[in-house]
Enzyme design. Structure first.
Site, short mmCIF file in Angstrom:
data_model
loop_
_atom_site.label_atom_id
_atom_site.label_comp_id
_atom_site.label_asym_id
_atom_site.label_seq_id
_atom_site.Cartn_x
_atom_site.Cartn_y
_atom_site.Cartn_z
N GLU A 1 0.57 -1.41 0.26
CA GLU A 1 -0.09 -0.26 0.11
C GLU A 1 0.89 1.09 0.32
OE1 GLU A 1 -2.99 -0.31 3.28
OE2 GLU A 1 -4.09 -2.46 2.29
N GLU B 1 -6.51 -9.58 -2.88
CA GLU B 1 -6.80 -9.86 -1.39
C GLU B 1 -8.51 -9.43 -2.37
OE1 GLU B 1 -5.58 -6.89 1.07
OE2 GLU B 1 -3.00 -7.40 0.41
#
Length: 583
Positions: free
Chosen positions: A348, A452
């Site tokens: 991220e 994910e």
């Protein structure tokens, strides 16, 4: 030969034909998966000849276009003769050109445009104003002196007049617009695109010939074909409970070939107290995955979100944090190199900058460089969210993602390969935007994984999950899918449980099992023609074919010559496999 799509029954028939013939019978407008990620001196022609946009190439003055937000607009021409439109004297972020259209319910719209700015490089966003509000459909990092293409998508719950316009928070720049396209597709057409893509990138057309011991064809032979393992990497995350839970193991291994550890490889787990490393949980999980031929994605070396640092890391000075990150990277990568297929190096990193804020803007480059030095085989990944989930999040737009990707590639050297990890945590679904964002990312020619995948709980959860799974599995740029947090001991998953604590399917689990069955999990039966041939279109994977004598069962056939194992991949199209029967 062309078939006109007029009724839903014809759409279903077309979908069936596409599975067999690869879409050659479709009369629907073919989807254009192309995208351009380089900044060009002149824009290309609009996709679909502009679709429903009037004057898409701005060749007829500003016909079809109006001002939005009190701006001045005009047609201009380049030295090469290309005509385009300019919005200048902008006083508000939303001040630009606009175009009115009618968006129809139950249609999916693919949008594209070419943008340039005068003044300085900045982000430009495309929006539709409808009766229900404002919908962002895409964004691009527009540049001075060259044209950038961007793609987007939109669908609406009810038919509505809409106004397309462009926006930039920097009101000092002029916005140049050219080659605009808005192409509608029905749901049946959209599904046909998926089936055509699946036929091209996930399946191969082959022939199986059954012959006797002397090589003579056996006509009217009954054959069953069973897929033993899907070649496309389909997986789900796991937690350490799997090591001791047989039901968990059985449920997982019957469905998946790849996994990610939910927390067990993260720094806050392996070194919860400074200087005291504990890899026991990850080690035991790797023993399980190795035993069952399950590939593992290394998740993650670092996580750039300040919230998810080991408690002791948050308080380190830059002088102490540098050596700590060196130790962490060397420890985890050295321990598991050769045992993982990928590393999420700095998770991220588009949204957060914990390490950059303390160790400098180039630290992520150094993380990638050092990981590559230690592990030459595993794919190194960026991994972030909202790139395909939410077009409103300009922080991780496809354009921003690609800019960061190129920066990392430059730090690793020419021709370096970096994986594109897209988390896929969905709340609602704009499937048209998902496809267009993937188109743009696929133009990098880098491997793309959904890492994910899940959908927020709600009445549409299972339906959204199916939409997304079908879309990403069919897209030619996708090379693997991992579903996130599908099981929890207490039934409290991150966003979406596939099964309850006792491994009984919930609605999303039913969706998954249906699609696994559809993607080759079912046993196929066929009969050879007069020359002993069977023509089949098979998903890439490992198969076993079994010969069934007339009026008999497979288990009645002698072991020799009753079955044949074979593999199907993208190189298998056109191959003929001979099945020598000793029966």
């Amino acid at each position: 030969m062309k078939i006109k799509l007029e009724e839903s029954t014809f759409g279903l028939l077309l979908a069936s034909l596409l599975l067999i013939f690869g879409g050659v019978f479709s009369s629907a407008v073919q989807y254009d998966y192309t995208a351009v990620i380089d900044c060009l001196a002149d824009p290309l022609k609009p996709q679909y000849n502009g679709g429903i946009i009037i004057n898409p190439e701005i060749n007829d003055g500003v016909k079809g276009w109006t001002t939005h937000g009190g701006v001045k607009i005009e047609q201009r021409s380049s030295i090469s003769g290309n005509k385009y439109m300019v919005a200048h004297n902008r006083k508000q972020p939303y001040a630009s050109v606009s175009h009115k259209v009618l968006l129809e319910k139950d249609k999916l719209y693919t949008f594209s445009a070419w943008i340039q700015v005068a003044g300085k490089n900045t982000t430009v966003t495309a929006l539709f104003k409808t009766g229900d509000g404002f919908e962002k459909v895409g964004a691009v990092e527009a540049q001075v002196g060259c044209w950038s293409m961007f793609k987007g998508g939109i669908s609406v719950a009810s038919s509505t007049p809409a106004e397309l316009y462009f926006e930039s928070n920097d009101t000092s720049v002029d916005i140049w617009v050219d080659s605009v396209s808005l192409q509608p597709f029905t749901n049946e057409e959209w599904r046909s695109h998926q089936e055509q893509s699946i036929q091209k990138v996930r399946k191969s057309n082959m022939r199986l010939q059954v012959v006797d011991q002397n090589g003579r064809p056996i006509p009217n032979a009954n054959i069953t074909i069973q897929q033993n393992r899907l070649r496309f990497p389909l997986g789900a995350s796991i937690n350490q409970n799997i090591v001791r839970n047989t039901a968990y193991q059985n449920w997982f291994t019957q469905r998946f070939t790849v996994t990610t550890f939910e927390n067990e490889m993260k720094w806050y787990t392996t070194e919860n107290t400074q200087g005291r490393e504990d890899y026991s949980a990850a080690d035991s999980m790797l023993a399980f995955t190795s035993q069952h031929r399950i590939s593992v994605r290394g998740h993650n070396i670092f996580w750039d979100d300040p919230q998810y640092q080991p408690w002791w890391v948050k308080n380190l000075s830059p002088q102490s944090l540098g050596p700590a990150t060196d130790k962490r990277l060397n420890s985890v990568v050295s321990r598991y190199r050769g045992r993982v297929i990928a590393w999420d190096v700095n998770n991220e990193n588009l949204h957060f900058n914990f390490y950059e804020s303390k160790l400098g803007g180039g630290i992520t480059n150094k993380f990638f460089q050092r990981t590559r030095q230690l592990d030459r085989r595993a794919m190194l990944f960026m991994n972030d969210y909202n790139t395909i989930e939410d077009g409103r999040d300009s922080t991780s737009s496809p354009s921003k993602y690609i800019a960061k990707l190129r920066q990392l590639q430059a730090s690793l050297g020419a021709n370096s390969v970096i994986g594109i990890g897209l988390e896929g945590h969905f709340h609602t679904v704009n499937i048209a935007y998902v496809r267009s964002a993937l188109d743009t990312l696929a133009a990098t020619r880098m491997p793309i994984w959904i890492t994910e995948l899940d959908v927020q709980a709600g009445p549409s959860q299972a339906a959204y999950f199916e939409q997304i799974l079908r879309e990403v599995h069919a897209h030619p740029g996708i090379q693997g899918i991992v579903i996130w947090g599908p099981w929890s001991q207490n039934g409290q998953c991150y966003q979406m449980c596939l099964v309850d604590p006792s491994f009984r399917n919930l609605a999303p689990g039913n969706v998954l099992d249906k699609l696994i069955h559809e993607w080759g999990g079912a046993t196929a039966q066929a009969t050879t023609n007069d020359n002993g041939y069977i023509d089949v279109s098979l998903f890439h994977g490992d198969y076993e074919a079994k010969f069934v004598p007339q009026g008999g069962r497979v288990d009645e056939v002698s072991p020799q010559g009753k079955s044949l194992s074979f593999a199907v991949d993208h190189n298998s199209s056109g191959q003929v496999i001979k099945f020598v029967s000793h029966v």
